[in-house]
Motif scaffolding. Sequence first.
Motif, PDB file in Angstrom:
ATOM      1  N   ALA A  94     -14.442  55.588 -20.435  1.00 24.44           N
ATOM      2  CA  ALA A  94     -14.754  54.190 -20.105  1.00 24.44           C
ATOM      3  C   ALA A  94     -14.225  53.273 -21.203  1.00 24.44           C
ATOM      4  O   ALA A  94     -13.643  52.217 -20.921  1.00 24.44           O
ATOM      5  CB  ALA A  94     -16.257  54.015 -19.928  1.00 24.44           C
ATOM      6  N   SER A 183     -27.190  45.660 -27.035  1.00 22.82           N
ATOM      7  CA  SER A 183     -28.014  46.850 -26.894  1.00 22.82           C
ATOM      8  C   SER A 183     -27.267  47.920 -26.119  1.00 22.82           C
ATOM      9  O   SER A 183     -26.420  47.618 -25.269  1.00 22.82           O
ATOM     10  CB  SER A 183     -29.340  46.522 -26.194  1.00 22.82           C
ATOM     11  N   VAL A 184     -27.555  49.161 -26.463  1.00 23.42           N
ATOM     12  CA  VAL A 184     -26.938  50.288 -25.781  1.00 23.42           C
ATOM     13  C   VAL A 184     -28.058  51.140 -25.212  1.00 23.42           C
ATOM     14  O   VAL A 184     -29.012  51.464 -25.912  1.00 23.42           O
ATOM     15  CB  VAL A 184     -26.086  51.130 -26.752  1.00 23.42           C
ATOM     16  N   ASP A 185     -27.937  51.464 -23.958  1.00 20.62           N
ATOM     17  CA  ASP A 185     -28.998  52.204 -23.279  1.00 20.62           C
ATOM     18  C   ASP A 185     -28.356  53.470 -22.722  1.00 20.62           C
ATOM     19  O   ASP A 185     -27.659  53.441 -21.718  1.00 20.62           O
ATOM     20  CB  ASP A 185     -29.543  51.293 -22.161  1.00 20.62           C
ATOM     21  N   LYS A 186     -28.575  54.566 -23.442  1.00 21.78           N
ATOM     22  CA  LYS A 186     -27.854  55.784 -23.109  1.00 21.78           C
ATOM     23  C   LYS A 186     -28.762  56.978 -23.326  1.00 21.78           C
ATOM     24  O   LYS A 186     -29.335  57.121 -24.396  1.00 21.78           O
ATOM     25  CB  LYS A 186     -26.625  55.855 -24.019  1.00 21.78           C
ATOM     26  N   ALA A 187     -28.886  57.786 -22.301  1.00 25.59           N
ATOM     27  CA  ALA A 187     -29.687  58.994 -22.449  1.00 25.59           C
ATOM     28  C   ALA A 187     -28.897  59.977 -23.294  1.00 25.59           C
ATOM     29  O   ALA A 187     -27.786  60.346 -22.937  1.00 25.59           O
ATOM     30  CB  ALA A 187     -29.989  59.585 -21.078  1.00 25.59           C
ATOM     31  N   THR A 192     -23.358  63.861 -19.606  1.00 23.19           N
ATOM     32  CA  THR A 192     -22.846  62.796 -18.740  1.00 23.19           C
ATOM     33  C   THR A 192     -21.774  63.343 -17.807  1.00 23.19           C
ATOM     34  O   THR A 192     -21.126  64.346 -18.112  1.00 23.19           O
ATOM     35  CB  THR A 192     -22.224  61.658 -19.560  1.00 23.19           C
ATOM     36  N   ALA A 194     -19.000  62.085 -17.317  1.00 19.03           N
ATOM     37  CA  ALA A 194     -17.701  61.967 -17.988  1.00 19.03           C
ATOM     38  C   ALA A 194     -17.423  63.154 -18.908  1.00 19.03           C
ATOM     39  O   ALA A 194     -16.285  63.600 -19.023  1.00 19.03           O
ATOM     40  CB  ALA A 194     -17.640  60.668 -18.780  1.00 19.03           C
ATOM     41  N   HIS A 240     -27.730  54.593  -9.858  1.00 18.51           N
ATOM     42  CA  HIS A 240     -26.354  54.246  -9.493  1.00 18.51           C
ATOM     43  C   HIS A 240     -25.320  54.999 -10.293  1.00 18.51           C
ATOM     44  O   HIS A 240     -24.257  55.339  -9.790  1.00 18.51           O
ATOM     45  CB  HIS A 240     -26.106  52.757  -9.745  1.00 18.51           C
TER      46      HIS A 240
ATOM     47  N   ARG B 155     -22.558  46.317 -19.008  1.00 18.12           N
ATOM     48  CA  ARG B 155     -21.381  47.133 -18.750  1.00 18.12           C
ATOM     49  C   ARG B 155     -21.798  48.583 -18.579  1.00 18.12           C
ATOM     50  O   ARG B 155     -22.615  49.092 -19.350  1.00 18.12           O
ATOM     51  CB  ARG B 155     -20.419  47.023 -19.942  1.00 18.12           C
ATOM     52  N   GLU B 156     -21.228  49.257 -17.597  1.00 21.97           N
ATOM     53  CA  GLU B 156     -21.474  50.684 -17.451  1.00 21.97           C
ATOM     54  C   GLU B 156     -20.614  51.424 -18.469  1.00 21.97           C
ATOM     55  O   GLU B 156     -19.420  51.163 -18.595  1.00 21.97           O
ATOM     56  CB  GLU B 156     -21.124  51.123 -16.032  1.00 21.97           C
ATOM     57  N   ILE B 157     -21.230  52.329 -19.212  1.00 27.59           N
ATOM     58  CA  ILE B 157     -20.472  53.172 -20.143  1.00 27.59           C
ATOM     59  C   ILE B 157     -20.677  54.621 -19.715  1.00 27.59           C
ATOM     60  O   ILE B 157     -21.515  54.890 -18.849  1.00 27.59           O
ATOM     61  CB  ILE B 157     -20.947  52.970 -21.607  1.00 27.59           C
ATOM     62  N   ASP B 158     -19.939  55.541 -20.298  1.00 29.91           N
ATOM     63  CA  ASP B 158     -20.136  56.947 -19.948  1.00 29.91           C
ATOM     64  C   ASP B 158     -21.559  57.335 -20.332  1.00 29.91           C
ATOM     65  O   ASP B 158     -21.905  57.289 -21.501  1.00 29.91           O
ATOM     66  CB  ASP B 158     -19.122  57.826 -20.687  1.00 29.91           C
ATOM     67  N   GLY B 159     -22.374  57.657 -19.353  1.00 25.80           N
ATOM     68  CA  GLY B 159     -23.726  58.123 -19.640  1.00 25.80           C
ATOM     69  C   GLY B 159     -24.762  57.032 -19.830  1.00 25.80           C
ATOM     70  O   GLY B 159     -25.855  57.309 -20.293  1.00 25.80           O
ATOM     71  N   GLY B 160     -24.467  55.804 -19.486  1.00 25.01           N
ATOM     72  CA  GLY B 160     -25.482  54.757 -19.617  1.00 25.01           C
ATOM     73  C   GLY B 160     -24.906  53.376 -19.417  1.00 25.01           C
ATOM     74  O   GLY B 160     -23.950  53.191 -18.676  1.00 25.01           O
ATOM     75  N   LYS B 161     -25.537  52.419 -20.070  1.00 24.31           N
ATOM     76  CA  LYS B 161     -25.026  51.057 -19.970  1.00 24.31           C
ATOM     77  C   LYS B 161     -25.285  50.315 -21.261  1.00 24.31           C
ATOM     78  O   LYS B 161     -26.083  50.741 -22.097  1.00 24.31           O
ATOM     79  CB  LYS B 161     -25.684  50.332 -18.793  1.00 24.31           C
ATOM     80  N   GLU B 162     -24.571  49.203 -21.454  1.00 26.57           N
ATOM     81  CA  GLU B 162     -24.826  48.392 -22.633  1.00 26.57           C
ATOM     82  C   GLU B 162     -24.803  46.913 -22.266  1.00 26.57           C
ATOM     83  O   GLU B 162     -24.217  46.514 -21.267  1.00 26.57           O
ATOM     84  CB  GLU B 162     -23.818  48.708 -23.749  1.00 26.57           C
ATOM     85  N   THR B 163     -25.469  46.122 -23.082  1.00 24.40           N
ATOM     86  CA  THR B 163     -25.539  44.693 -22.836  1.00 24.40           C
ATOM     87  C   THR B 163     -24.651  43.983 -23.842  1.00 24.40           C
ATOM     88  O   THR B 163     -24.715  44.260 -25.043  1.00 24.40           O
ATOM     89  CB  THR B 163     -26.996  44.212 -22.985  1.00 24.40           C
ATOM     90  N   LYS B 176     -19.797  47.779  -8.067  1.00 22.92           N
ATOM     91  CA  LYS B 176     -21.142  47.821  -7.487  1.00 22.92           C
ATOM     92  C   LYS B 176     -22.164  47.691  -8.597  1.00 22.92           C
ATOM     93  O   LYS B 176     -21.985  48.260  -9.667  1.00 22.92           O
ATOM     94  CB  LYS B 176     -21.341  49.138  -6.729  1.00 22.92           C
TER      95      LYS B 176
END
Lengths: 319, 246
Positions: A94, A183-187, A192, A194, A240, B155-163, B176
């Motif tokens: 990404a 902020s990053v929101d990632k498990a 993943t 990817a 999603h 933004r969608e990132i690999d394995g999550g999202k960020e603001t 979407k």
Amino acid sequence: MVLVYTESEGGKFKKIAHEAVSYAKGIADMLGTSVTAVAVNADDASELGNYGASKVLNVANDSLHNFNAGAYADVVSEAAKNEGANVVVLTSSANSKFMAPLVAVNLNAGYVPNVNSLPESATPFKVNHSVFTNKAFASTEITTNVKVIGLAKNAYGVLENSTSVNVEAFAPEVSNGDSETVSVDKATDKVTIADAEIVVSAGRGMKGPENWGMIEELAETLGAATACSKPVSDMGWRPHAEHVGQTGKPVATNLYIAIGISGAIQHLAGINASKVKVVINNDPEAPFFKAADYGIVGDAFEVVPQLTEKLKAFKAQNA
Amino acid sequence: MKIAVCISHVPDTTSKINFTDGDTKFDTNGVQFVINPNDEFGLTRAMWFKEKQGASVHVLNVGGPETEPTLRKALAIGADEAIRVNTAATDGFSVAKQLANVIAEGGYDLVIGGRESIDYNGGMVPGMIAKLNGANFVNTCIGLEIDGTEATAIREIDGGKETIKTSLPLVIGGQKGLVEESDLRIPNMRGIMQARSKPLHIKEPLDTAAETRSVQFQKPDPKGAVKLVDNVDDLVNLLHNEAKVI
Ligand SMILES: Cc1cc2nc3c(=O)[nH]c(=O)nc-3n(C[C@H](O)[C@H](O)[C@H](O)COP(=O)(O)OP(=O)(O)OC[C@H]3O[C@@H](n4cnc5c(N)ncnc54)[C@H](O)[C@@H]3O)c2cc1C
Ligand SMILES: Nc1ncnc2c1ncn2[C@@H]1O[C@H](COP(=O)(O)O)[C@@H](O)[C@H]1O
């Protein structure tokens, strides 16, 4: 000279970084030149010598702690200019896809994404890449002096190529511009889509979100990421981010297991680049069987738990 | 606020892909063309800005006259004006240069494009527009709020999202999540009637050279038959010994 951007996380190179360097080495050999890698905040940049880099431009800069496309594109572009690169290799992550168009404009370079293999020829510079979401391939000439290539995921593999490597500190001027990641929101505990080698994906055949326990257990047993078909995410059964297919995430793994998914053309388009496809479906007429390598005609509610048990036993045996 | 939505005109997702002229051209025979799905989410988000915060929405396309029905559809959904740059879209960088020029002239605050076109999967046009025009850029955008000249994008990132906090002028590559599938709008009769009288401007292209040129297409090799097995023991065995993936 071939320049390659190598992605790391928490100081450690990702597998795609090793793959990208291996690929860059392949191109460099074709062109009779060498590979320079760019690394940002990596712990041990010399590691890239194992895959064919003879020089690493090592950037240590706290302001680059969070990915910022503009700033990272500046790093790569400055490196390419300093080194007089003819070819710049990026990947399909990404972040790579985010910065690639910016790098191309900075370098006034033609950019081709989703490249599957080494260039077909060096003059003219011609690469093969997938188009129409893996329904076809195109052979495309890049006519600019500098060429930017986005390597498709899992397309080339990691090749060891021990090379003596020079690590140099590199401190280009970068601007984070007007964009800041707040902020990053990632498990961090989940594989993943990817990064996964194996993806376990399920569709409407699972009847409802309450039945995903067995899907997650199978995925966990395999060390796989979980994914789903579009209606499953549209109905809110799954997040999603798990939606794969033509309008969702592309999947290019070694193994893709599809459970209770019919195999609609839009779904298949997105997962076609996976090497081995297994389908579990109770309808022998499901179109997915035409696209799969292995199949079991059966009820997912029986087959999936059996498969998980069997794999656990297999793992115990081969541990 | 002035919003431009870049609309790529692409084969419907159900299309069978074929090539003609010795596999050098995409065969449009029997193919239905639609608004690129990623752009459709963006167009709907633009309509919400218009309705909730006030905005004029223009849809832009680089392409021949055959793309006009797609632009009319966008007008029927609610865009105010359409601009078509009259040249074949062959190479992403060239398309971006054409659009960047129209966007600079039009003084748009926000440009909404898609993460990628589902035909050539370039994933490059919005980012290139942003860089060419010195605007901010957020890719794989799944949420966007604008307050004055400030923008907050997810933004969608690999394995999550960020603001990401950023500001106008801004270009996004959307998908979407900007709006949901169920928010998408189907043009109604009134919209279709109105669209007929909305302006569709045709602009002559800048003179630019292409950076890339697709010379040949190929379809994947036909797939061998599936191996059906009737128990999980055989499956695990094949995956280990034959496919060597576990
Ligand atoms: C513009 C557009 C874009 C699209 N993009 C995508 C996309 O990116 N990704 C995507 O996935 N779809 C996409 N679709 C949707 C696609 O056309 C299909 O509708 C969707 O893939 C079907 O999902 P499914 O296979 O989960 O459900 P279904 O088609 O309902 O299939 C369910 C399957 O489960 C099987 N089944 C039922 N019970 C069991 C059981 N007990 N055990 C085993 N099997 C069982 C059935 O035999 C059936 O084959 C798109 C559609 C459009 C129009
Ligand atoms: N010919 C075109 N005309 C207008 N917009 C386009 C065109 N091609 C691409 N775009 C926009 O750029 C996005 C990404 O396209 P691409 O870089 O071709 O994958 C699309 O979703 C559109 O928003």
